[in-house]
Design a protein around this motif. Structure first.
Motif, short mmCIF file in Angstrom:
data_model
loop_
_atom_site.label_atom_id
_atom_site.label_comp_id
_atom_site.label_asym_id
_atom_site.label_seq_id
_atom_site.Cartn_x
_atom_site.Cartn_y
_atom_site.Cartn_z
N MET A 97 0.83 -1.21 0.00
CA MET A 97 0.00 0.00 0.00
C MET A 97 0.86 1.26 0.00
O MET A 97 0.59 2.21 -0.72
N LYS A 98 1.90 1.27 0.80
CA LYS A 98 2.78 2.43 0.86
C LYS A 98 3.52 2.62 -0.46
O LYS A 98 3.68 3.74 -0.94
N ASN A 99 3.96 1.52 -1.07
CA ASN A 99 4.64 1.61 -2.37
C ASN A 99 3.69 2.12 -3.45
O ASN A 99 4.07 2.97 -4.27
N ALA A 100 2.47 1.60 -3.47
CA ALA A 100 1.49 2.04 -4.47
C ALA A 100 1.21 3.53 -4.32
O ALA A 100 1.12 4.26 -5.31
N ARG A 101 1.11 3.99 -3.09
CA ARG A 101 0.87 5.41 -2.85
C ARG A 101 2.05 6.24 -3.36
O ARG A 101 1.87 7.28 -3.97
N GLU A 102 3.25 5.77 -3.10
CA GLU A 102 4.44 6.49 -3.55
C GLU A 102 4.51 6.54 -5.08
O GLU A 102 4.82 7.59 -5.66
N TYR A 103 4.21 5.43 -5.75
CA TYR A 103 4.24 5.41 -7.22
C TYR A 103 3.19 6.36 -7.79
O TYR A 103 3.45 7.08 -8.76
N THR A 104 2.01 6.36 -7.19
CA THR A 104 0.95 7.25 -7.66
C THR A 104 1.35 8.71 -7.44
O THR A 104 1.15 9.56 -8.32
N SER A 105 1.93 8.99 -6.30
CA SER A 105 2.37 10.35 -5.99
C SER A 105 3.45 10.80 -6.98
O SER A 105 3.42 11.94 -7.47
N ASN A 106 4.38 9.91 -7.28
CA ASN A 106 5.43 10.24 -8.26
C ASN A 106 4.84 10.49 -9.64
O ASN A 106 5.26 11.42 -10.35
N SER A 107 3.86 9.69 -10.02
CA SER A 107 3.20 9.87 -11.32
C SER A 107 2.51 11.23 -11.38
O SER A 107 2.58 11.94 -12.39
N LEU A 108 1.85 11.59 -10.30
CA LEU A 108 1.18 12.89 -10.23
C LEU A 108 2.20 14.02 -10.35
O LEU A 108 1.96 15.00 -11.07
N ALA A 109 3.33 13.89 -9.70
CA ALA A 109 4.37 14.92 -9.78
C ALA A 109 4.90 15.05 -11.21
O ALA A 109 5.10 16.17 -11.70
N ILE A 110 5.09 13.93 -11.87
CA ILE A 110 5.59 13.97 -13.26
C ILE A 110 4.58 14.65 -14.16
O ILE A 110 4.92 15.55 -14.94
N ILE A 111 3.32 14.23 -14.07
CA ILE A 111 2.27 14.82 -14.91
C ILE A 111 2.14 16.32 -14.63
O ILE A 111 1.98 17.13 -15.55
N SER A 112 2.23 16.69 -13.37
CA SER A 112 2.08 18.10 -13.00
C SER A 112 3.22 18.96 -13.53
O SER A 112 3.06 20.17 -13.70
N ASN A 113 4.36 18.35 -13.80
CA ASN A 113 5.52 19.10 -14.27
C ASN A 113 5.67 19.13 -15.78
O ASN A 113 6.62 19.74 -16.29
N ILE A 114 4.76 18.53 -16.51
CA ILE A 114 4.86 18.54 -17.97
C ILE A 114 4.90 19.96 -18.52
O ILE A 114 5.75 20.26 -19.37
N PRO A 115 4.05 20.88 -18.07
CA PRO A 115 4.15 22.26 -18.60
C PRO A 115 5.52 22.89 -18.34
O PRO A 115 6.04 23.62 -19.19
N VAL A 116 6.12 22.61 -17.20
CA VAL A 116 7.45 23.15 -16.88
C VAL A 116 8.50 22.55 -17.81
O VAL A 116 9.38 23.25 -18.32
N ILE A 117 8.38 21.26 -18.06
CA ILE A 117 9.32 20.58 -18.96
C ILE A 117 9.21 21.17 -20.36
O ILE A 117 10.23 21.45 -21.01
N LEU A 118 7.99 21.39 -20.82
CA LEU A 118 7.80 21.99 -22.15
C LEU A 118 8.43 23.38 -22.21
O LEU A 118 9.08 23.74 -23.20
#
Length: 129
Positions: A97-118
């Motif tokens: 459960m803790k790992n799944a939460r961490e993976y989801t959180s990391n995915s959210l951070a990546i998606i949220s940073n797409i505009p910055v990356i662009l």
């Protein structure tokens, strides 16, 4: 008995979180030749919403499990610490459960940073809906 109820609730929450993550993944697939920047911004917004919902589900489950591990209310209504509950939830379950939460959180951070990356790559920004 309360541990079993918490685990049943967690199962439902995890299934809901998985559905949200699968929806996020599906929405990333290119479809119909749609290369519109407005559509891309909309997809990112939707993915962020679904991943945030999945995180909420995971947090609710973890909170419920931790509460069940820490407290036990006896029949008289008194709240007592009960360390035996900790043994009723397999360590693998808590870790997963803790790992799944961490993976989801990391995915959210990546998606949220797409505009910055662009922006950093000097690519056109995504239009907001």
């Amino acid at each position: 008995m309360k541990i079993e109820a918490a685990l049943r609730d967690c199962r439902s929450l995890v299934e809901d979180a998985v559905d949200k993550v699968e929806t996020s993944i599906s929405s990333m697939e290119a479809g119909g030749g749609d290369k519109n920047m407005l559509s891309a911004a909309s997809k990112i917004s939707d993915i962020r919403t679904w991943l945030s919902g999945a995180l909420t589900d995971q947090d609710t489950c973890l909170d419920s499990l931790e509460e069940m591990m820490m407290m036990d209310v006896d029949n008289s209504g008194n709240t007592n610490s009960n360390n035996n509950n900790n043994n009723n939830i397999p360590e693998e379950t808590k870790t997963a459960m803790k790992n799944a939460r961490e993976y989801t959180s990391n995915s959210l951070a990546i998606i949220s940073n797409i505009p910055v990356i662009l922006r950093d790559l000097q690519l056109p920004p995504l239009l907001h809906r």
